[in-house]
Design a protein around this motif. Structure first.
Motif, PDB file in Angstrom:
ATOM      1  N   UNK A 416      17.312  50.269 -25.924  1.00  0.00           N
ATOM      2  CA  UNK A 416      17.083  48.853 -25.494  1.00  0.00           C
ATOM      3  C   UNK A 416      18.060  48.429 -24.233  1.00  0.00           C
ATOM      4  N   UNK A 417      18.776  49.353 -23.755  1.00  0.00           N
ATOM      5  CA  UNK A 417      19.980  49.304 -22.606  1.00  0.00           C
ATOM      6  C   UNK A 417      18.816  50.356 -21.731  1.00  0.00           C
ATOM      7  N   UNK A 418      18.834  49.826 -20.421  1.00  0.00           N
ATOM      8  CA  UNK A 418      17.927  50.662 -19.240  1.00  0.00           C
ATOM      9  C   UNK A 418      18.977  51.743 -19.062  1.00  0.00           C
ATOM     10  N   UNK A 419      20.270  51.893 -18.981  1.00  0.00           N
ATOM     11  CA  UNK A 419      21.033  52.758 -18.517  1.00  0.00           C
ATOM     12  C   UNK A 419      22.067  52.878 -19.555  1.00  0.00           C
ATOM     13  N   UNK A 420      21.981  53.391 -20.593  1.00  0.00           N
ATOM     14  CA  UNK A 420      23.327  53.598 -21.456  1.00  0.00           C
ATOM     15  C   UNK A 420      24.174  54.520 -21.190  1.00  0.00           C
ATOM     16  N   UNK A 421      25.629  54.202 -21.476  1.00  0.00           N
ATOM     17  CA  UNK A 421      26.734  55.103 -20.973  1.00  0.00           C
ATOM     18  C   UNK A 421      26.443  56.614 -22.062  1.00  0.00           C
TER      19      UNK A 421
END
Length: 439
Positions: A416-421
């Motif tokens: 649900x986060x476009x660019x996760x760490x």
């Protein structure tokens, strides 16, 4: 693309849908048709032509001219299987969005969820504000911050771990209903429920308390679910697509005290046991690395690891030990606890809410107990603000990423986060093949 010698059928796709296009050699001419026939999957085109319907009933554009807007030098994911490697989907989200329409749909739903949250609060007279993301003291939560340095000011600053203390300053200043949808940063672990950079909704209401915040959450989350998904029954599916569980968001939601749930799940009177007996029981339940933990810390570990995962349907867990929540008001019914709740759904804490501490003397004592000898971590400016007088207030922090996980059925915060760490890769991608100039 379907090549039929002197004509070619192909599909064009944008973010809304796909449409078939039809190119003919006798219309485009030999050179333009040859170039069209050698286009690659992923090339970006603009076409002009007339609409018609094929014998199979498919709407099609008969091309009279076309423009190659952008050339794809790398192929997209394989047509039928797409991008299957999970980590590659996170690292190259653009390819994930190309090959998995459901991924794009989830992020559009996320955008609608955030809009619905804003609309709900705006309609109730809350003012959206912005507070600093770089702070001289990392306050408002017990978490390890990221540190940076400001050259012009000649001092270290911290990426915020929470906006709470600045939002409370606004209550002192006379803003009675405020909220912020903010990015927080915590230099801690990564898991399917934790990302170092995450989104929170924090909301504060003067003349309210934790009961006010429970009422707000119990109205807001169902309203958002109904607006975005058209239902209050959220289905979570297993990997094979079968229904795994249904979460019912229709209020009213259950309310239980922290002590009640521990007594029921572990043993009656568990909170009254001496700390050594608690540690033994915790180890028997499978908890490790709790040696040296204080009494309330052991109990909290048991709650988080044993009790919380079983709380699938919405429930407000109230009255936690005061040592766990130094920024909340002490409960009049039980001075060992504070007037707080943790809203748990699907085995996850979605939102904590407080009756906010507004006694500057007691607040100083609680914060000093939290920081110990590291008094440089004490936010004196916040305490000075409290000394000017803050009205009684309720406050709540809602994890937006976790709410999106709940409502969309996602099992990992990375979905649900476009660019996760992610940890950077050492190896670079292979060099690209530069095509001939006429392509």
């Amino acid at each position: 693309r379907r090549d039929m010698g002197k004509s070619v059928f192909a599909d064009l796709r944008d973010e809304t849908d796909r449409i078939q296009v039809y190119a003919q050699k006798n219309v485009l001419g030999d050179e333009a048709f040859a170039r069209f026939a050698h286009l690659d999957l992923g090339d970006i085109l603009g076409v002009e032509g007339e609409l018609f319907t094929t014998r199979t009933g498919e709407l099609t554009v008969k091309i009279s001219s076309y423009t190659l807007v952008a050339k794809a030098l790398r192929p997209p994911p394989e047509k039928w299987h797409g991008l299957q490697d999970i980590e590659a989907r996170y690292r190259q989200r653009y390819l994930d969005l190309i090959s998995h329409p459901e991924a794009g749909a989830r992020f559009r739903q996320r955008s609608r969820i955030v809009r619905a949250l804003r609309r709900f609060l705006d309609d109730r007279g809350f003012l959206e504000v912005e507070t600093p993301m770089m702070q001289a003291i990392a306050g408002g939560a017990a978490a390890k911050p990221f540190v940076t340095h400001h050259d012009a000011l000649g001092c270290d600053l911290y990426l915020r771990i929470a906006p709470e203390l600045f939002l409370k300053r606004l209550l002192v200043g006379g803003f009675e209903r405020v909220y912020e949808i903010n990015r927080n940063f915590r230099n801690e672990g990564i898991s399917r429920r934790h990302n170092p950079e995450f989104t929170m909704l924090e909301v504060y209401q003067a003349w309210g308390d934790f009961q006010t915040m429970m009422t707000l959450a119990e109205a807001m989350i169902p309203a958002v679910a109904q607006e975005v998904f058209g239902t209050l029954d959220i289905v979570h599916r297993a990997a094979d697509g079968a229904s795994e569980k249904v979460i019912h968001l229709a209020p009213p939601w259950e309310r239980k005290t922290w002590r009640e749930l521990l007594d029921h799940a572990v043993a009656p009177g568990f909170m009254d046991w001496p700390v050594e007996k608690k540690r033994e029981k915790a180890q028997h339940l499978g908890l490790r690395d709790i040696k040296g933990f204080e009494d309330f810390e052991v109990a909290n570990q048991v709650f988080e690891k044993v009790v919380q995962p079983t709380l699938i349907q919405p429930i407000f867990v109230t009255h936690l030990p005061k040592e766990l929540v130094p920024l909340a008001k002490t409960s009049k019914e039980d001075p060992a606890t504070v007037d707080v709740f943790e809203l748990c759904i699907n085995g996850v804490e979605i939102a904590p809410g407080y009756s906010e501490q507004n006694d500057p003397v007691e607040q100083r004592e609680r914060l000093l107990a939290q920081v110990g000898h590291e008094t440089q971590k004490l936010d004196e400016d916040f305490l000075v603000a409290l000394e000017h007088g803050m009205p009684p207030a309720g406050g709540m922090g809602l994890g937006v990423d976790r709410l999106v996980m709940l409502l969309t059925g996602a099992e990992s915060i990375r979905d649900v986060i476009l660019f996760p760490q992610l940890k950077p890769l050492d190896d670079s991608l292979p060099p690209i093949r530069i095509p001939e100039p006429n392509l």
